[in-house]
Design a protein around this motif. Structure first.
Motif, PDB file in Angstrom:
ATOM      1  N   HIS A 182       0.832  -1.212   0.000  1.00  0.00           N
ATOM      2  CA  HIS A 182       0.000   0.000   0.000  1.00  0.00           C
ATOM      3  C   HIS A 182       0.864   1.258   0.000  1.00  0.00           C
ATOM      4  O   HIS A 182       0.577   2.226  -0.696  1.00  0.00           O
ATOM      5  CB  HIS A 182      -0.920   0.008   1.220  1.00  0.00           C
ATOM      6  CG  HIS A 182      -1.633   1.305   1.414  1.00  0.00           C
ATOM      7  ND1 HIS A 182      -2.567   1.784   0.517  1.00  0.00           N
ATOM      8  CD2 HIS A 182      -1.528   2.256   2.389  1.00  0.00           C
ATOM      9  CE1 HIS A 182      -3.008   2.951   0.927  1.00  0.00           C
ATOM     10  NE2 HIS A 182      -2.402   3.271   2.054  1.00  0.00           N
ATOM     11  N   ILE A 183       1.943   1.262   0.797  1.00  0.00           N
ATOM     12  CA  ILE A 183       2.857   2.398   0.832  1.00  0.00           C
ATOM     13  C   ILE A 183       4.156   1.968   0.159  1.00  0.00           C
ATOM     14  O   ILE A 183       4.810   1.028   0.594  1.00  0.00           O
ATOM     15  CB  ILE A 183       3.121   2.854   2.278  1.00  0.00           C
ATOM     16  CG1 ILE A 183       1.821   3.308   2.935  1.00  0.00           C
ATOM     17  CG2 ILE A 183       4.145   3.979   2.300  1.00  0.00           C
ATOM     18  CD1 ILE A 183       1.977   3.702   4.388  1.00  0.00           C
ATOM     19  N   LEU A 184       4.493   2.661  -0.911  1.00  0.00           N
ATOM     20  CA  LEU A 184       5.698   2.350  -1.668  1.00  0.00           C
ATOM     21  C   LEU A 184       6.761   3.399  -1.354  1.00  0.00           C
ATOM     22  O   LEU A 184       6.583   4.577  -1.634  1.00  0.00           O
ATOM     23  CB  LEU A 184       5.366   2.352  -3.168  1.00  0.00           C
ATOM     24  CG  LEU A 184       6.435   1.882  -4.144  1.00  0.00           C
ATOM     25  CD1 LEU A 184       6.846   0.441  -3.867  1.00  0.00           C
ATOM     26  CD2 LEU A 184       5.927   1.999  -5.586  1.00  0.00           C
ATOM     27  N   ARG A 185       7.846   2.952  -0.725  1.00  0.00           N
ATOM     28  CA  ARG A 185       8.940   3.865  -0.364  1.00  0.00           C
ATOM     29  C   ARG A 185      10.062   3.703  -1.379  1.00  0.00           C
ATOM     30  O   ARG A 185      10.622   2.621  -1.528  1.00  0.00           O
ATOM     31  CB  ARG A 185       9.441   3.537   1.039  1.00  0.00           C
ATOM     32  CG  ARG A 185       8.404   3.715   2.133  1.00  0.00           C
ATOM     33  CD  ARG A 185       8.876   3.124   3.445  1.00  0.00           C
ATOM     34  NE  ARG A 185      10.141   3.719   3.881  1.00  0.00           N
ATOM     35  CZ  ARG A 185      10.946   3.154   4.780  1.00  0.00           C
ATOM     36  NH1 ARG A 185      10.628   1.991   5.321  1.00  0.00           N
ATOM     37  NH2 ARG A 185      12.064   3.750   5.140  1.00  0.00           N
ATOM     38  N   LEU A 186      10.375   4.789  -2.093  1.00  0.00           N
ATOM     39  CA  LEU A 186      11.377   4.745  -3.159  1.00  0.00           C
ATOM     40  C   LEU A 186      12.461   5.797  -2.938  1.00  0.00           C
ATOM     41  O   LEU A 186      12.210   6.834  -2.315  1.00  0.00           O
ATOM     42  CB  LEU A 186      10.729   5.012  -4.515  1.00  0.00           C
ATOM     43  CG  LEU A 186      10.111   3.833  -5.282  1.00  0.00           C
ATOM     44  CD1 LEU A 186       9.633   4.319  -6.639  1.00  0.00           C
ATOM     45  CD2 LEU A 186      11.076   2.678  -5.440  1.00  0.00           C
ATOM     46  N   LYS A 187      13.640   5.517  -3.471  1.00  0.00           N
ATOM     47  CA  LYS A 187      14.725   6.484  -3.515  1.00  0.00           C
ATOM     48  C   LYS A 187      15.432   6.358  -4.860  1.00  0.00           C
ATOM     49  O   LYS A 187      15.471   5.267  -5.440  1.00  0.00           O
ATOM     50  CB  LYS A 187      15.717   6.241  -2.372  1.00  0.00           C
ATOM     51  CG  LYS A 187      15.148   6.489  -0.985  1.00  0.00           C
ATOM     52  CD  LYS A 187      16.185   6.279   0.105  1.00  0.00           C
ATOM     53  CE  LYS A 187      15.597   6.495   1.495  1.00  0.00           C
ATOM     54  NZ  LYS A 187      16.607   6.286   2.571  1.00  0.00           N
ATOM     55  N   LYS A 188      15.956   7.454  -5.350  1.00  0.00           N
ATOM     56  CA  LYS A 188      16.704   7.425  -6.608  1.00  0.00           C
ATOM     57  C   LYS A 188      17.893   6.482  -6.453  1.00  0.00           C
ATOM     58  O   LYS A 188      18.624   6.536  -5.474  1.00  0.00           O
ATOM     59  CB  LYS A 188      17.186   8.825  -6.982  1.00  0.00           C
ATOM     60  CG  LYS A 188      16.078   9.757  -7.436  1.00  0.00           C
ATOM     61  CD  LYS A 188      16.624  11.146  -7.785  1.00  0.00           C
ATOM     62  CE  LYS A 188      17.561  11.088  -8.973  1.00  0.00           C
ATOM     63  NZ  LYS A 188      17.990  12.449  -9.390  1.00  0.00           N
ATOM     64  N   GLY A 189      18.063   5.598  -7.441  1.00  0.00           N
ATOM     65  CA  GLY A 189      19.154   4.635  -7.399  1.00  0.00           C
ATOM     66  C   GLY A 189      18.764   3.287  -6.842  1.00  0.00           C
ATOM     67  O   GLY A 189      19.543   2.328  -6.924  1.00  0.00           O
ATOM     68  N   ALA A 190      17.550   3.155  -6.279  1.00  0.00           N
ATOM     69  CA  ALA A 190      17.112   1.889  -5.698  1.00  0.00           C
ATOM     70  C   ALA A 190      16.654   0.926  -6.801  1.00  0.00           C
ATOM     71  O   ALA A 190      16.013   1.341  -7.765  1.00  0.00           O
ATOM     72  CB  ALA A 190      15.980   2.125  -4.702  1.00  0.00           C
TER      73      ALA A 190
END
Length: 336
Positions: A182-190
């Motif tokens: 439900h909650i998608l946690r993303l970071k550049k480079g992942a």
């Protein structure tokens, strides 16, 4: 083709490995899973089997090849409950919850220094049997990953529900397999993995691994990490994702989200067919399906780059680390 023959008389080439995980039958018995295999099809009598016998992934580690061959054939020495002893060179001792971070450090050394390195990300992964543990591992790693975090939420609704009979909090809590959290946690480079076929022409298919290059409210900028189109930049939109009958919900739920999940860790079943030079294997419990152990071991290329952490308590009177191996020998070598 106007010909009363299988596939219209055309030659059809099928590829598969009976040593790997069998077709999934939710809550099915061994007999039901075997019955779902192609060997039970009326077409099987017309199939000519061609055997490929050389392990190309681990061609430089003959000892490793022989070991995983014994695992797949069910010939590795075992004790009660099909428990086999893991080679000391691969096994990591369980010494509490910090052992998980030790495994992460083994597979992703100097993570912060390689936050933008596509080759680094595609060459390593953590594998574990079930989705719940995949999400826990991904959450631990993304929290240690540098860069600013983007938090993306699902938009949940019930198909045909015009009266809003179900609370959003309840819908948000439902996380069936095959759908992103439900909650998608993303970071550049992942690193991320696709969960749907979007554009097969450029290999944007279920299971394709990518790296996040940018994140916005309605689109994700990503780079393909594997296959013919490696290095290609693509844009992934939010799409409606529906639950299937196999989830056994009394309604069809529609989740509007990006069809991806983090792929620092993925399930063993999802890893089938992939070659991963550095593999970490986390077994909070023993494998639960036919030849999952063979699949997870054979993703790697050598003993030295494969590490296994088994959390389940081992046999007190037996030294070393043990884990379960499930093999149905009656389907390994079809008679035809």
């Amino acid at each position: 083709m106007e010909v009363n023959l299988p596939f219209g008389g055309k030659v059809l080439i099928l590829e598969g490995d009976f040593h790997q995980v069998l077709p999934v039958v939710p809550k099915g018995t061994k007999a039901e899973m075997i019955d779902a295999c192609i060997v039970k099809s009326p077409l099987w009598k017309d199939v000519k089997v061609l055997h490929l016998k050389q392990n190309m992934r681990s061609v430089n580690d003959e000892e490793f090849v022989e070991y995983i061959q014994r695992i797949s054939d069910g010939n590795e020495l075992f004790i009660m409950d099909d428990l086999i002893k893991l080679p000391p060179s691969m096994a990591m001792q369980w010494e509490g919850q910090h052992s998980i971070y030790n495994l992460i450090d083994q597979v992703f050394p100097s993570l912060q220094e390689h936050a933008n390195d596509a080759r680094y990300m595609v060459d390593r992964v953590l594998l574990t049997p079930i989705n719940d543990d995949v999400e826990q591992l991904n959450a631990k790693i993304i929290s240690r990953f540098p860069r600013d975090e983007f938090t993306l939420h699902f938009f949940d609704e019930i198909e045909g529900d015009t009266q809003n009979l179900y609370q959003q909090e309840f819908l948000n809590s439902i996380s069936p397999g095959g759908l992103p959290p439900h909650i998608l946690r993303l970071k550049k480079g992942a690193p991320i993995m696709l969960l749907r076929n979007i554009d097969p022409k450029v290999r944007l298919c279920n299971g394709t691994r990518l790296i996040c290059r940018g994140c916005f409210n309605n689109v994700i900028d990503a780079e393909i990490l594997t296959g013919q189109y490696v290095g290609t930049r693509v844009f992934l939109p939010r799409i409606p994702l529906k639950t299937t009958e196999s989830v056994h919900l009394p309604f069809v739920m529609i989740k509007r989200q990006f069809p991806i999940r983090l792929s620092f860790a993925i399930t063993i079943n999802k890893a089938q067919g992939q070659t991963i030079p550095t593999v970490g294997i986390y077994l909070p419990d023993h494998v639960f399906s036919h030849d999952q152990l063979y699949v997870v071991l054979s993703r790697g290329v050598s003993q030295s780059t494969t590490k296994i952490l088994v959390q389940k308590e081992t046999i007190p009177e037996e030294e070393g680390v043990h884990t379960r191996n499930i093999v149905y020998k009656d389907v390994l070598f079809p008679s035809s």
